[in-house]
Design a protein around this motif. Structure first.
Motif, PDB file in Angstrom:
ATOM      1  N   ASP A 140      17.589  -1.957   7.610  1.00 34.73           N
ATOM      2  CA  ASP A 140      17.518  -1.002   6.502  1.00 34.73           C
ATOM      3  C   ASP A 140      17.090  -1.635   5.185  1.00 34.73           C
ATOM      4  OD1 ASP A 140      18.378   1.012   8.191  1.00 34.73           O
ATOM      5  OD2 ASP A 140      20.493   0.685   7.734  1.00 34.73           O
ATOM      6  N   ASN A 141      17.068  -2.968   5.136  1.00 31.36           N
ATOM      7  CA  ASN A 141      16.693  -3.676   3.908  1.00 31.36           C
ATOM      8  C   ASN A 141      15.433  -4.492   4.173  1.00 31.36           C
ATOM      9  OD1 ASN A 141      19.133  -2.989   2.257  1.00 31.36           O
ATOM     10  ND2 ASN A 141      20.151  -4.057   3.943  1.00 31.36           N
ATOM     11  N   PRO A 142      14.290  -3.829   4.106  1.00 33.22           N
ATOM     12  CA  PRO A 142      13.052  -4.480   4.545  1.00 33.22           C
ATOM     13  C   PRO A 142      12.553  -5.567   3.597  1.00 33.22           C
ATOM     14  CG  PRO A 142      12.558  -2.332   3.609  1.00 33.22           C
ATOM     15  CD  PRO A 142      14.055  -2.437   3.675  1.00 33.22           C
ATOM     16  N   THR A 143      12.075  -6.638   4.180  1.00 33.03           N
ATOM     17  CA  THR A 143      11.294  -7.619   3.435  1.00 33.03           C
ATOM     18  C   THR A 143       9.805  -7.410   3.712  1.00 33.03           C
ATOM     19  OG1 THR A 143      11.521  -9.218   5.252  1.00 33.03           O
ATOM     20  CG2 THR A 143      13.154  -9.320   3.481  1.00 33.03           C
ATOM     21  N   TRP A 144       9.524  -6.730   4.807  1.00 27.45           N
ATOM     22  CA  TRP A 144       8.156  -6.329   5.162  1.00 27.45           C
ATOM     23  C   TRP A 144       8.284  -5.032   5.939  1.00 27.45           C
ATOM     24  CZ3 TRP A 144       4.491  -9.264   9.067  1.00 27.45           C
ATOM     25  CH2 TRP A 144       3.172  -8.848   8.862  1.00 27.45           C
ATOM     26  N   GLU A 145       7.888  -3.933   5.296  1.00 24.26           N
ATOM     27  CA  GLU A 145       8.059  -2.630   5.935  1.00 24.26           C
ATOM     28  C   GLU A 145       7.195  -2.526   7.191  1.00 24.26           C
ATOM     29  OE1 GLU A 145       7.312   0.581   3.298  1.00 24.26           O
ATOM     30  OE2 GLU A 145       9.073   0.179   2.037  1.00 24.26           O
ATOM     31  N   HIS A 173      10.670   5.348  11.487  1.00 21.95           N
ATOM     32  CA  HIS A 173      11.165   4.069  10.982  1.00 21.95           C
ATOM     33  C   HIS A 173      10.113   3.271  10.217  1.00 21.95           C
ATOM     34  CE1 HIS A 173      15.024   4.275  13.110  1.00 21.95           C
ATOM     35  NE2 HIS A 173      14.350   4.823  14.124  1.00 21.95           N
ATOM     36  N   LYS A 218       9.552   2.948   7.146  1.00 19.72           N
ATOM     37  CA  LYS A 218      10.054   2.298   5.934  1.00 19.72           C
ATOM     38  C   LYS A 218      11.073   1.205   6.232  1.00 19.72           C
ATOM     39  CE  LYS A 218       7.772   4.782   2.902  1.00 19.72           C
ATOM     40  NZ  LYS A 218       6.757   4.160   2.013  1.00 19.72           N
ATOM     41  N   ASP A 219      11.468   1.075   7.484  1.00 16.92           N
ATOM     42  CA  ASP A 219      12.429   0.033   7.850  1.00 16.92           C
ATOM     43  C   ASP A 219      11.727  -1.322   7.964  1.00 16.92           C
ATOM     44  OD1 ASP A 219      14.594   1.763   7.986  1.00 16.92           O
ATOM     45  OD2 ASP A 219      14.240   2.230  10.105  1.00 16.92           O
ATOM     46  N   ASP A 220      12.533  -2.380   8.046  1.00 19.34           N
ATOM     47  CA  ASP A 220      11.951  -3.697   8.253  1.00 19.34           C
ATOM     48  C   ASP A 220      11.216  -3.716   9.584  1.00 19.34           C
ATOM     49  OD1 ASP A 220      12.197  -6.621   7.032  1.00 19.34           O
ATOM     50  OD2 ASP A 220      12.269  -6.802   9.224  1.00 19.34           O
ATOM     51  N   TRP A 221      10.102  -4.413   9.615  1.00 20.90           N
ATOM     52  CA  TRP A 221       9.257  -4.383  10.802  1.00 20.90           C
ATOM     53  C   TRP A 221       9.945  -4.968  12.028  1.00 20.90           C
ATOM     54  CZ3 TRP A 221       6.586  -8.099  13.814  1.00 20.90           C
ATOM     55  CH2 TRP A 221       6.874  -9.434  13.495  1.00 20.90           C
ATOM     56  N   SER A 231       5.540  -0.034   8.322  1.00 22.18           N
ATOM     57  CA  SER A 231       4.252   0.618   8.088  1.00 22.18           C
ATOM     58  C   SER A 231       3.228  -0.362   7.510  1.00 22.18           C
ATOM     59  CB  SER A 231       4.419   1.814   7.144  1.00 22.18           C
ATOM     60  OG  SER A 231       4.943   1.388   5.898  1.00 22.18           O
TER      61      SER A 231
END
Length: 282
Positions: A224-229, A269, A271-274, A231
């Motif tokens: 839930d805390n992305p460093t690289w989304e 998903h 917008k979530d971390d890849w 998308s």
């Protein structure tokens, strides 16, 4: 007295290292000439496997697979010395490791699976890593012998077969890395970037430094805390595929990763971390 069965590159160098340390080693190989070649460095070679294991206190194996281990041990067993310890360095299945531990114990002998992360040069130099699990009292008793053979002995506890599983996981990672590098070289070629320039990139930037943090993120389910989304990663993967197509190059790994990315994006998903693509594996 030690016996060593299986004189491939790894087994042969293990034997050379043992002899260099002053140990007496009897050797056997299905192709007898490979064992006989080690007589020049002090090993005693036998054409009959039963002769090779006779009077040995410890028997080491480096063979091809479960079937080879089972076949070789069965053929040699009639000459086993009471109380002999079998140390198997072969990469095998978890089930095979567990079953052999039980079977040989029932037959009055000790089988210990000790797979390795070691190449032939490591075996000669006694460097690299050995993996072990199972009877902790037994492991403690043989650890000094194992430490002579390798730079590090990694003990995964009292569960038989755990070392076999860890070895497969490690080899899987090596295969995955090599497949990724293969795609990277192919993509570089498609973009007319030389192997030398690609190597210069990794001389300056080491992606392995991100491995511990990525492992922690995936194992903790922190998507839930992305460093690289996802998308954005998918967008970049699309650029890579476009460059490969323009260079008339096929990639073996990336198309499968993209399929997983698209699946997770379709589930909302993006917008979530890849790293969410790993979620179903947890």
């Amino acid at each position: 007295m030690k016996a060593f069965l299986g004189m491939g590159h790894l087994g042969s160098n293990f034997v050379k290292a043992m002899i260099n340390k002053g140990e007496e080693v009897q050797v056997w190989n299905r192709t007898a000439s490979k064992a006989q070649a080690l007589e020049s460095v002090g090993a005693k070679a036998f054409e009959e496997i039963t002769d090779a294991v006779r009077n040995a206190d410890v028997i080491h194996l480096t063979l091809k697979d479960d079937a080879a281990v089972n076949e070789v041990l069965d053929k040699a067993s009639s000459a086993f010395k009471p109380g002999v310890i079998i140390m198997d360095h072969t990469t095998t299945s978890v089930e095979g490791s567990v079953e052999r531990t039980k079977e040989w114990k029932a037959r009055g002998y000790t089988y210990l699976h000790v797979p390795v992360f070691m190449g032939p040069q490591n075996a000669l130099e006694s460097t690299g890593s050995m993996l072990v699990s199972g009877d902790q009292e037994l492991i403690q008793s043989v650890q000094p012998q194992l430490e002579k053979m390798t730079g590090k002995v990694i003990n995964f506890g009292d569960k038989a077969g755990m070392a076999a599983g860890m070895k497969l996981l490690g080899n899987h990672m090596l295969i995955a890395i090599t497949a990724g590098l293969t795609d990277t070289f192919a993509l570089a070629k498609a973009m007319n970037i030389s192997k030398e320039d690609l190597s210069a990139l990794f001389d300056s930037w080491n992606p392995a430094t991100s491995f511990p943090a990525r492992l922690k993120k995936i194992s903790g389910g922190d998507f839930d805390n992305p460093t690289w989304e996802l998308s954005m990663a998918r967008k970049d993967a699309g650029l890579m595929m476009a460059e490969a197509k323009a260079g008339d190059t096929d990639l073996m790994v990336l198309p499968h990763v993209i399929a997983s990315m698209d699946n997770w994006i379709s589930k909302g998903h993006g917008k979530d971390d890849w790293t969410i693509i790993a979620k179903d594996a947890l």
